[in-house]
Design a protein around this motif. Structure first.
Motif, short mmCIF file in Angstrom:
data_model
loop_
_atom_site.label_atom_id
_atom_site.label_comp_id
_atom_site.label_asym_id
_atom_site.label_seq_id
_atom_site.Cartn_x
_atom_site.Cartn_y
_atom_site.Cartn_z
N ASN A 58 0.84 -1.20 0.00
CA ASN A 58 0.00 0.00 0.00
C ASN A 58 0.87 1.25 0.00
N ALA A 59 0.43 2.27 -0.73
CA ALA A 59 1.11 3.57 -0.74
C ALA A 59 0.17 4.64 -0.21
N ASN A 60 0.65 5.41 0.76
CA ASN A 60 -0.12 6.53 1.30
C ASN A 60 0.17 7.80 0.51
N VAL A 61 -0.88 8.53 0.17
CA VAL A 61 -0.75 9.86 -0.41
C VAL A 61 -1.73 10.76 0.31
N GLY A 62 -1.74 12.06 -0.04
CA GLY A 62 -2.72 12.96 0.56
C GLY A 62 -2.11 14.22 1.10
N VAL A 101 -0.90 21.89 0.95
CA VAL A 101 -2.07 21.50 0.17
C VAL A 101 -1.79 21.70 -1.31
N ASP A 102 -1.55 20.59 -2.00
CA ASP A 102 -1.30 20.62 -3.44
C ASP A 102 -2.05 19.44 -4.06
N PRO A 103 -3.33 19.62 -4.35
CA PRO A 103 -4.11 18.50 -4.89
C PRO A 103 -3.51 17.90 -6.15
N GLY A 161 -6.11 18.47 4.14
CA GLY A 161 -6.15 19.88 3.79
C GLY A 161 -6.73 20.06 2.41
N GLY A 162 -7.34 21.22 2.16
CA GLY A 162 -7.91 21.49 0.85
C GLY A 162 -9.26 20.81 0.66
N PRO A 163 -9.70 20.71 -0.59
CA PRO A 163 -11.01 20.09 -0.89
C PRO A 163 -10.93 18.57 -0.85
N ILE A 164 -11.08 17.99 0.34
CA ILE A 164 -10.79 16.57 0.56
C ILE A 164 -11.65 15.67 -0.33
N ASP A 165 -12.93 15.96 -0.42
CA ASP A 165 -13.81 15.13 -1.27
C ASP A 165 -13.35 15.17 -2.72
N HIS A 180 9.07 10.62 8.99
CA HIS A 180 9.51 11.36 10.18
C HIS A 180 10.04 12.76 9.87
N LEU A 181 10.11 13.14 8.59
CA LEU A 181 10.76 14.40 8.22
C LEU A 181 9.86 15.39 7.50
N ALA A 182 9.08 14.91 6.52
CA ALA A 182 8.30 15.82 5.68
C ALA A 182 7.30 15.02 4.86
N LEU A 183 6.37 15.76 4.22
CA LEU A 183 5.47 15.12 3.26
C LEU A 183 6.29 14.71 2.04
N PRO A 184 6.17 13.47 1.57
CA PRO A 184 7.02 13.03 0.45
C PRO A 184 6.63 13.70 -0.86
#
Length: 419
Positions: A65-69, A75-77, A101-105, A331-335
């Protein structure tokens, strides 16, 4: 979105849905055997409308599984959609949208339109992001978020239902260094402590299962109490959560809901990984086990995708069925997109090693070895986990042969002298 056939109920009734035959064919397993595993809760089948189904569990290939979001701070959709596309391109079997963050839907909708993999959500994330505080969220709003995400096409949802106020009291007395590192678990715990009420996911468990059963969405039972560093061993609260998740998994299956149990993830000393996997599998009656990592060391920051892939390979080889990737940014930042690619590839390697440990060598390895013997570069690229990366490295060298050895290639030298 129309209701999907309930795979668990069909399997228990001895019916063989087309998706079971499709998964059996993809995995090289007998449909009859697969049907029994689904009926026993040892395999789940995730599906999206119009897309190939995916099997996770006993006797099947280890999945990644890969997490994104988005985060609350970044916030950069467009970027998250690009990450989801990259994750799928480089082998992620499922994608989880953790946007806060941002327009989640809208972000979920765009990721769904851009990908074909099963999609997972963690409803408490959106509930917290939209309300902005824990104490202002109502139980009705949490349930409505689950209904909305399942109705929007989530193939699976994660809930942290196996936490009680007594466990949280026990956590206060624990000697853990890291405390709770699960974000969804911390949100759920904060809600409970702010409200002074028991876990809304366990209080409304049957109702949640009814929502999932209607669409045959898979329930993933989160693990709040996993270890946050290798110095924190499995303790009483983690064992209590495991026991409660095992009971909830049985309850969900009885209500017609397929279940994955999250456990043993986080940070685990390498010598304890096989033991912990075996404990979770036994206690949960061999239901599909999802593992985050695990990280077998703490000092690999910046390279946690490598450390995590080592732990993931050990966990998969010991019986874990489903790995959540870790990126270099952990542990450092959003990838970013490149780090998502690195994380996916690292954990595809881990899954392949784990499967080799469980089931023996895979045909692809022998095929690639034969292509290497023939110096068939294109053949090697086509079989590699990340053939693009191999091609990128080779294209920078500008020679017909391998520039590491040049004309003194060991294979070529011995072919000439043994001919």
């Amino acid at each position: 979105m129309s209701s999907r056939e309930n795979f668990l109920q069909a399997a228990i009734g001895g019916r063989e849905p087309p998706a079971v035959r499709m998964v059996a064919r993809a995995e090289g397993i007998s449909p009859a055997v697969l049907l029994k595993l689904v009926a026993a809760g040892r395999v789940v089948i995730m599906e999206r409308e119009g897309r190939p189904p995916l099997g996770i569990g006993e006797g099947l290939r280890t999945k990644v599984n890969a997490n994104v979001g988005t985060s609350a701070d970044l916030v950069d959709p467009d970027g998250e959609v690009e990450k989801a596309i990259a994750a799928e391109r480089y082998g992620a079997d499922t994608v989880t949208d953790l946007s806060m963050g941002g327009p989640i839907d809208d972000i979920f909708k765009r990721i769904k339109e851009a990908t074909s993999s099963p999609l997972t959500t963690v409803p408490i994330y959106q509930a917290v992001a939209e309300k902005g505080s824990f104490d202002s969220i109502t139980e009705g709003e949490i349930l409505q978020t689950i209904r909305k995400q399942v109705g929007a096409g989530a193939s699976s949802v994660v809930v942290h239902a196996a936490i009680t106020l007594d466990m949280l009291e026990g956590l206060k007395r624990s000697k853990r260094i890291m405390g709770v590192v699960s974000k969804g678990g911390s949100f759920t715990s904060a809600w409970m402590l702010e409200k002074g009420e028991e876990n809304p996911f366990s209080t409304h468990f049957d109702e949640i299962c009814g929502v999932l059963a209607e669409r045959d969405a898979v329930l993933s039972l989160g693990n709040t109490m996993r270890s946050g560093c290798i110095s924190d061993p499995m303790d009483a609260v983690q064992i209590a959560e495991m026991e409660m998740n095992a009971d909830l998994a049985k309850r969900a299956n009885d209500l017609g809901v397929q279940v994955i149990v999250e456990g043993m993830g986080g940070h685990v000393r390498p010598d304890r990984i096989p033991e912990y996997v075996a404990l979770y599998k036994r206690r949960t009656n061999f239901r599909p086990l999802f593992v985050a990592g695990p990280l077998p060391i703490d000092i690999g920051i910046g390279y946690d995708h490598i450390a995590g892939s080592v732990g993931g390979a050990m966990a998969a080889g010991s019986g874990a069925d489903y790995l959540c990737y870790i990126t270099p940014s952990e542990h450092l930042a959003l990838p970013d997109v490149d780090q998502v690619r690195e994380g996916v590839v690292a954990f595809k390697i881990a899954a392949h090693i784990g499967d080799t440990m469980k089931y023996g060598p895979r045909l692809e390895d022998e095929m690639l070895a034969r292509k290497r013997r023939e110096r068939d570069w294109e053949g090697q690229f086509s079989l590699a986990i990340d053939g693009d990366r191999a091609m990128e490295i080779r294209s920078r060298r500008g020679t017909d042969g391998c520039s590491m050895c040049g004309k003194y290639c060991a294979i070529a030298v011995m072919e000439q002298h043994l001919r």
